[in-house]
Design an enzyme around this catalytic site. Structure first.
Site, PDB file in Angstrom:
ATOM      1  CG  LEU A 126      -1.756   1.231   1.452  1.00  0.00           C
ATOM      2  CD1 LEU A 126      -2.717   1.438   0.305  1.00  0.00           C
ATOM      3  CD2 LEU A 126      -2.476   1.154   2.791  1.00  0.00           C
ATOM      4  CG  PHE A 129       5.324   4.601   5.629  1.00  0.00           C
ATOM      5  CD1 PHE A 129       4.631   5.620   6.257  1.00  0.00           C
ATOM      6  CD2 PHE A 129       6.637   4.822   5.264  1.00  0.00           C
ATOM      7  CE1 PHE A 129       5.241   6.845   6.491  1.00  0.00           C
ATOM      8  CE2 PHE A 129       7.237   6.033   5.490  1.00  0.00           C
ATOM      9  CZ  PHE A 129       6.554   7.060   6.104  1.00  0.00           C
ATOM     10  CD  GLU A 130       1.088  -3.187   3.423  1.00  0.00           C
ATOM     11  OE1 GLU A 130       0.165  -3.979   3.574  1.00  0.00           O
ATOM     12  OE2 GLU A 130       1.553  -2.879   2.322  1.00  0.00           O
ATOM     13  CD  GLN A 131       9.681  -2.415   4.934  1.00  0.00           C
ATOM     14  OE1 GLN A 131       9.782  -3.432   4.270  1.00  0.00           O
ATOM     15  NE2 GLN A 131      10.580  -1.465   4.925  1.00  0.00           N
ATOM     16  CE1 TYR A 177      -0.752  -3.502   8.284  1.00  0.00           C
ATOM     17  CE2 TYR A 177       1.639  -3.350   8.440  1.00  0.00           C
ATOM     18  CZ  TYR A 177       0.491  -3.398   7.686  1.00  0.00           C
ATOM     19  OH  TYR A 177       0.586  -3.316   6.324  1.00  0.00           O
TER      20      TYR A 177
END
Length: 605
Positions: free
Chosen positions: A511, A516-518, A523
């Site tokens: 995304l 960033f998503e990693q 999360y």
């Protein structure tokens, strides 16, 4: 005729000396006697054997021409069979010998003899004859007009003897027609579905024959009519289907093809369903009656014919209590259009408290349908009761109207409350947060990123920071070089009251194209702080299946705000619909307004 018969006159002889003496013989009877043929035939055939005995010895040459005649006088007379056999000339006719119901169960062990009218000569059994006896049946192959008349069938065995007559009618078809109108069978069918029965051909039901149908002598070609065995099954019948229907079968007999037909004069009746009775009044509900009063309640019913009665808990009123007067006869009123209104009264001379707990039933019924109305009694409404009902009704309407108005103008009401009321009650207690919002947005080479940068780096600070007083941390603008990304995200989210995530369509890859998503910290922060997350769609995103689970979870629980992509000056106003939705989800008091509440001038709505 010079031949003689040998008559056995032993003790079991069928011819007694007295019987022979009646013949006026010139010689006295002996044990064995030769009699002239003429007296014997005269006494046995012409006098129909007045004794119950028969000739025991007949020359073989006479057997083919003459048959032993049973005694008619000693047989049970069963009258004429109820059903006549009808056929047109030129057709084969096979006529069955009907048994007397009282004497016979089947034809086992019986001999059958056929005569026409009162003739003493029976029909031949030779198959080559046009009319001959074939066991229980007499057959005409073919029949002629002169064959019409009554035929006697005598059935005899060692115990019983019965005689029954059968009427045979042979007719000629009307000129130019394939039937005779007067000799057709009458059948009435009832719409919409019924069947025509091909009568008079029961002999052929077990034969392998085909049947054809004609209407008014023309082949019947109508999909509404289907042949099933010897019946013509009809659907969607109308009165126009009446007429003369002819059923015809073909069969082979002795190497020759014969046609047998019968005609049915069919009429159609349309049954109009009886309408259900309609109770005009009263209707289901309650009726006011003062305590101690007498009342008369009519039940008015519209019907062609119906039975109308009042019941109290399924008991007739006069049987329930003596205070109820028997309603008497109906009162019928015929309106100008012919409608019948039938009225039955329920009368009570003294209303008691127990009457308020009963169910009164007006029952109107016909032979097939019934209609009922349920009525109860209640005390009359007082002024106080009416006022209370009006107050509670108005109060309920106000609550409903308020709820509807709140749902429609919820955002405006909340923002107005924050502007004018919340500063007056604010106690100035800090929650220790440094930022009102943490902004995360993707970075990619997509064309939309040009608008994205304007929205995030220009419009959001202009509206939320300058006009509304919120303090934002925009990743990519406010972080310091060299800081650890994962630790920074987790720490900034903890120090922020809201997390604003800008979303675009995820066509491939992550995304957030810059990684960033990693970051696991993102999360964890989203899941643990889901109530603080604000999702803003920079594009029209219909499918979230490829989004991270945390994003899908928040979308399902809290929804998302759609940005139209407008970057004009008008879109920089905090009072547009989009920015009102964002402000509604932002903290009620901006951090700058909380620190300097007395020195900050409220912004315009």
């Amino acid at each position: 005729m010079g031949q003689a018969l040998n008559i056995d006159l032993h003790s079991d002889s069928k011819y007694t000396p007295e019987y022979l003496a009646d013949m006026e013989l010139s010689h006295p009877p002996k044990e064995t006697l030769r009699l002239p043929m003429t007296p014997v035939l005269k006494q046995t055939f012409l006098r129909n054997m007045e004794t119950p005995y028969s000739v025991t010895a007949i020359p073989s040459k006479l057997e083919s021409r003459y048959r032993t005649v049973p005694c008619k006088e000693s047989c049970l007379e069963c009258g004429v069979h109820y059903e006549a056999t009808i056929s047109s000339e030129g057709q084969p006719v096979f006529m069955d010998c009907p048994f007397c119901v009282q004497t016979h169960d089947n034809d086992h062990g019986y001999n059958f003899t056929w005569y026409k009218n009162d003739s003493t000569t029976s029909f031949s059994m030779e198959r080559h004859a046009r009319v001959y006896s074939d066991g229980r049946m007499i057959k005409f192959v073919p029949a002629r007009l002169e064959d019409s008349g009554f035929y006697d069938c005598i059935a005899r065995n060692s115990v019983n003897c019965s005689k029954k007559s059968v009427h045979l009618i042979i007719y000629k078809n009307d000129d130019g027609l394939c039937y005779n109108k007067e000799q057709s069978y009458l059948q009435t069918l009832y719409a919409p579905n019924d069947k025509v029965v091909c009568t008079g051909i029961s002999y052929f039901k077990d034969k392998n024959v085909k049947i054809k149908w004609y209407k008014d002598c023309k082949p019947l070609n109508d999909s509404r009519f289907q042949t099933i065995e010897f019946n013509l099954v009809a659907t969607n019948l109308t009165v126009d289907d009446k007429g003369f229907y002819t059923c015809e079968i073909s069969f082979e007999y002795d190497g020759k093809i014969y046609n047998i037909s019968n005609t049915i004069n069919m009429t159609v009746k349309v049954i109009i369903p009886e309408p259900s009775p309609v109770i005009i009044n009263p209707t289901n509900g309650s009726i006011e009656a003062e305590l101690g009063s007498n009342f008369s309640l009519p039940c008015n019913v519209s019907c062609r014919w119906c039975d109308v009665n009042w019941w109290i808990n399924y008991t007739l009123p006069e049987l329930y209590s003596s205070r109820y007067i028997k309603g008497g006869d109906y009162i019928d009123t015929i309106l100008q259009d012919g409608t019948r209104i039938r009225t039955k009264y329920l009368r009570n001379t003294d209303v008691k408290k127990e009457d308020y707990d009963q169910i009164f039933i007006c029952l109107a019924k016909t032979s097939k349908m019934a209609t009922r109305v349920y009525v109860s009694l209640k005390p009359p409404d007082t002024i106080l009761r009416r006022c209370l009902i009006g107050i509670f009704t108005v109060f309920g309407l106000v609550i409903i109207l308020t709820e509807v108005m709140y749902k429609i103008f919820k955002i405006e009401i909340v923002l107005c409350y924050r502007k004018y009321c919340l500063p007056l009650t604010y106690k100035g207690v800090s929650d220790g947060k440094l930022y009102d919002g943490y902004v995360i947005y993707p970075k990619s080479n997509k064309p939309i990123m040009a608008h994205m940068n304007i929205f995030v780096l220009k419009m959001m600070p202009e509206v939320l920071e300058k006009q509304c007083g919120y303090k934002l941390f925009i990743f990519g603008r406010d972080e310091l070089p060299g800081e650890a990304k994962a630790n920074l995200i987790d720490e900034i989210i903890k120090q922020s009251r809201r997390v604003l995530i800008i979303l675009i369509k995820k066509e491939a890859g992550n995304l957030f194209d810059d990684g960033f998503e990693q970051d696991v910290a993102l999360y964890n922060a989203l899941i643990h702080n889901k109530d603080k997350v604000i999702l803003i769609e920079a594009e029209n995103i219909k499918d979230y299946t490829s989004m991270p689970e945390s994003i899908k979870y928040i979308k399902e629980k809290r929804g998302a705000i759609r940005w139209t992509g407008d970057v004009t000056d008008r879109a920089l106003s905090a009072n547009t619909k989009f920015w009102k939705n964002v402000r509604y989800q932002m903290p009620p008091i901006p951090s700058s307004q909380g620190e300097m509440l007395l020195r900050v001038k409220p912004y315009k709505m």
